[in-house]
Design a protein around this motif. Structure first.
Motif, PDB file in Angstrom:
ATOM      1  N   LEU A 186      -4.870  -1.856   4.423  1.00  0.00           N
ATOM      2  CA  LEU A 186      -5.557  -0.402   4.368  1.00  0.00           C
ATOM      3  C   LEU A 186      -5.684  -0.365   6.064  1.00  0.00           C
TER       4      LEU A 186
ATOM      5  N   TYR B 225      -2.867   0.438  -3.918  1.00  0.00           N
ATOM      6  CA  TYR B 225      -2.654  -0.833  -3.296  1.00  0.00           C
ATOM      7  C   TYR B 225      -2.939  -2.030  -4.053  1.00  0.00           C
TER       8      TYR B 225
ATOM      9  N   GLY C 187      -5.682  -7.315   1.610  1.00  0.00           N
ATOM     10  CA  GLY C 187      -5.947  -5.857   1.154  1.00  0.00           C
ATOM     11  C   GLY C 187      -6.480  -5.248   2.524  1.00  0.00           C
TER      12      GLY C 187
ATOM     13  N   CYS D   4       0.813  -1.140  -0.080  1.00  0.00           N
ATOM     14  CA  CYS D   4       0.105   0.135   0.051  1.00  0.00           C
ATOM     15  C   CYS D   4       0.942   1.151   0.155  1.00  0.00           C
TER      16      CYS D   4
ATOM     17  N   VAL E 111      -3.932   7.816  -0.496  1.00  0.00           N
ATOM     18  CA  VAL E 111      -3.610   6.545  -0.839  1.00  0.00           C
ATOM     19  C   VAL E 111      -3.356   6.260  -2.494  1.00  0.00           C
TER      20      VAL E 111
ATOM     21  N   THR F 246      -2.500   1.219   7.139  1.00  0.00           N
ATOM     22  CA  THR F 246      -2.427   2.554   6.463  1.00  0.00           C
ATOM     23  C   THR F 246      -3.373   3.548   7.412  1.00  0.00           C
TER      24      THR F 246
ATOM     25  N   SER G 130       1.247   5.423  -0.091  1.00  0.00           N
ATOM     26  CA  SER G 130       0.365   6.530   0.282  1.00  0.00           C
ATOM     27  C   SER G 130       1.384   7.649   0.345  1.00  0.00           C
TER      28      SER G 130
END
Ligand SMILES: CC(C)(COP(=O)(O)OP(=O)(O)OC[C@H]1O[C@@H](n2cnc3c(N)ncnc32)[C@H](O)[C@@H]1OP(=O)(O)O)[C@@H](O)C(=O)NCCC(=O)NCCS
Length: 160
Positions: free
Chosen positions: A101, A85, A97, A71, A82, A104, A73
């Motif tokens: 996230l 990803y 995934g 990911c 972002v 993040t 960002s």
């Protein structure tokens, strides 16, 4: 066991290779988008990002330390945008995934940001579903935008 970690410089060649593979295989981007994005995320550009913001690249490692997701960002005036990803095609639908996230979003507070936001292609159903599940709200659909394609913008406020 899956681990989400802040990338180290030694992770960048593998991360760039995985990015290139995900981009090559993605069905939602036209040739122009693929060409443009491929230039933006190389091992060299990732190293620059990492030096500017240590939280900018998170990677997912499985039990044998192989990188199976990323990911990317960046800090954008007290928000976190972002950029991208992606998860290795053979490891999808296993929560990678979601974990990327989630982490993040957690880094956003440490980076002084109150919000995480991003875009998706309007036709990217897996990504749209994932964002909704992660508490992102759909802001607007922008037609004929980056690379002449349609996008949705999403935002998620960071828990105080
Ligand atoms: C989008 C992406 C990152 C999801 O990664 P993933 O590790 O498979 O996601 P997860 O396993 O955490 O899935 C979480 C939720 O997302 C949704 N989702 C994931 N894949 C889906 C699919 N193929 N179809 C529909 N919903 C999907 C589901 O709601 C899923 O929850 P569930 O499995 O309990 O039903 C992955 O499909 C990918 O790398 N796609 C290509 C790159 C991309 O499109 N990136 C986003 C643009 S920047």
């Amino acid at each position: 066991m899956l681990k989400i970690v802040i990338a180290e410089e030694s992770d960048l060649p593998d991360t760039a290779r995985l990015f290139a593979r995900v981009l090559r295989e993605i069905p939602y981007y036209n040739a122009l988008a693929k060409e443009g994005e491929a230039k933006k995320y190389t091992a060299t550009t990732l190293a620059r990002k990492l030096s500017e913001d240590p939280y900018s690249i998170l990677v997912a490692r499985n039990g044998d330390r192989k990188i199976v997701g990323f990911c990317i960002s960046h800090f954008d005036d007290y928000t976190i945008w972002v950029d991208w990803y992606g998860v290795d095609t053979t490891r999808r639908r296993n929560g990678v995934g979601t974990a990327l996230l989630k982490k993040t979003i957690q880094t956003a507070t440490k980076r002084g940001a109150h919000k995480v936001w991003c875009d998706t292609r309007t036709i990217n159903e897996p990504s749209k579903d994932l964002l909704q599940k992660m508490g992102f709200t759909r802001l607007v659909e922008i037609k004929n935008h980056w690379y002449g394609q349609d996008f949705i913008l999403w935002e998620r406020f960071v828990d105080p």
